[in-house]
Design a protein around this motif. Structure first.
Motif, short mmCIF file in Angstrom:
data_model
loop_
_atom_site.label_atom_id
_atom_site.label_comp_id
_atom_site.label_asym_id
_atom_site.label_seq_id
_atom_site.Cartn_x
_atom_site.Cartn_y
_atom_site.Cartn_z
N UNK A 173 0.82 -1.20 0.00
CA UNK A 173 0.00 0.00 0.00
C UNK A 173 0.86 1.26 0.00
N UNK A 174 2.03 1.19 0.60
CA UNK A 174 2.91 2.35 0.65
C UNK A 174 4.18 2.03 -0.13
N UNK A 175 4.52 2.89 -1.05
CA UNK A 175 5.73 2.70 -1.84
C UNK A 175 6.49 4.02 -1.84
N UNK A 176 7.65 4.04 -1.18
CA UNK A 176 8.48 5.23 -1.13
C UNK A 176 9.69 5.01 -2.02
N UNK A 177 10.01 6.01 -2.83
CA UNK A 177 11.15 5.91 -3.72
C UNK A 177 11.88 7.23 -3.74
N UNK A 178 13.19 7.15 -3.61
CA UNK A 178 14.03 8.34 -3.68
C UNK A 178 15.00 8.12 -4.83
N UNK A 179 15.07 9.06 -5.75
CA UNK A 179 16.00 8.92 -6.86
C UNK A 179 16.57 10.28 -7.20
N UNK A 180 17.81 10.25 -7.69
CA UNK A 180 18.48 11.48 -8.07
C UNK A 180 18.96 12.24 -6.86
N UNK A 181 20.04 12.95 -6.99
CA UNK A 181 20.54 13.76 -5.90
C UNK A 181 21.63 13.05 -5.12
N UNK A 182 22.22 13.78 -4.20
CA UNK A 182 23.27 13.25 -3.33
C UNK A 182 22.76 13.30 -1.91
N UNK A 183 22.87 12.16 -1.21
CA UNK A 183 22.39 12.09 0.16
C UNK A 183 23.60 11.88 1.07
N UNK A 184 23.83 12.80 1.97
CA UNK A 184 24.99 12.76 2.85
C UNK A 184 24.71 12.03 4.15
N UNK A 185 23.57 11.51 4.33
CA UNK A 185 23.22 10.79 5.54
C UNK A 185 22.01 9.93 5.28
N UNK A 186 21.49 9.32 6.30
CA UNK A 186 20.33 8.47 6.11
C UNK A 186 19.09 9.28 5.71
N UNK A 187 18.24 8.66 4.96
CA UNK A 187 16.97 9.26 4.57
C UNK A 187 15.87 8.51 5.30
N UNK A 188 15.07 9.22 6.06
CA UNK A 188 14.01 8.60 6.83
C UNK A 188 12.68 9.04 6.25
N UNK A 189 11.88 8.07 5.84
CA UNK A 189 10.52 8.35 5.39
C UNK A 189 9.61 7.59 6.33
N UNK A 190 8.85 8.32 7.09
CA UNK A 190 8.05 7.67 8.10
C UNK A 190 6.87 8.56 8.47
N UNK A 191 6.02 8.00 9.27
CA UNK A 191 4.89 8.73 9.82
C UNK A 191 4.93 8.56 11.32
N UNK A 192 4.65 9.59 12.06
CA UNK A 192 4.62 9.58 13.51
C UNK A 192 5.97 9.21 14.12
N UNK A 193 7.02 9.87 13.70
CA UNK A 193 8.34 9.65 14.28
C UNK A 193 8.45 10.53 15.52
N UNK A 194 8.79 9.94 16.64
CA UNK A 194 8.86 10.69 17.89
C UNK A 194 10.29 11.02 18.29
N UNK A 195 11.21 10.08 18.18
CA UNK A 195 12.60 10.34 18.53
C UNK A 195 13.48 9.50 17.63
#
Length: 118
Positions: free
Chosen positions: A80-102
């Motif tokens: 049901x959920x499909x996250x995709x990241x393309x292109x660009x330079x990422x210097x650290x982790x990429x977090x895709x989430x909902x309701x992140x508290x800490x």
């Protein structure tokens, strides 16, 4: 068409009410008009508060009862959920989430230090 009729009807009712209130206040005098306007204003304020509370409660109930489309991943709908990241330079982790508290990833180098000079 119905929207235009509603606007014209609302405008006409407002105009009739304004003219009627003006005639009434002119007839009874300024002191009595001030007292009447204060009482009418208090009732309109209380009615507006009640309508605002009702609208807020019904909106919250409707939003709480209905799930957001496409966000219910589970055994019945694993994709049901499909996250995709393309292109660009990422210097650290990429977090895709909902309701992140800490979240803590530790220390990472700044982007200017992690890329080679061009």
């Amino acid at each position: 068409m119905a929207g235009r009729v509603a606007k014209w009807t609302g405008g006409a009712l407002f105009a009739v009410a304004a003219v009627g209130m003006g005639a009434y206040f002119l007839h009874v005098g300024l002191a009595k008009a001030d007292q009447t306007a204060s009482v009418v204003g208090a009732f309109v304020g209380v009615a507006g508060l009640a309508l605002a509370l009702y609208g807020t409660l019904t909106t919250r109930r409707a939003n709480a009862a209905a799930p957001i489309p496409g966000t219910c991943a589970g055994p019945d709908n694993p994709a049901a959920v499909h996250n995709e990241i393309s292109g660009g330079v990422f210097d650290g982790p990429v977090v895709q989430s909902r309701d992140v508290h800490q979240i803590n990833f530790g220390l990472f180098a700044s982007p200017s230090q992690s890329r080679p000079a061009e």
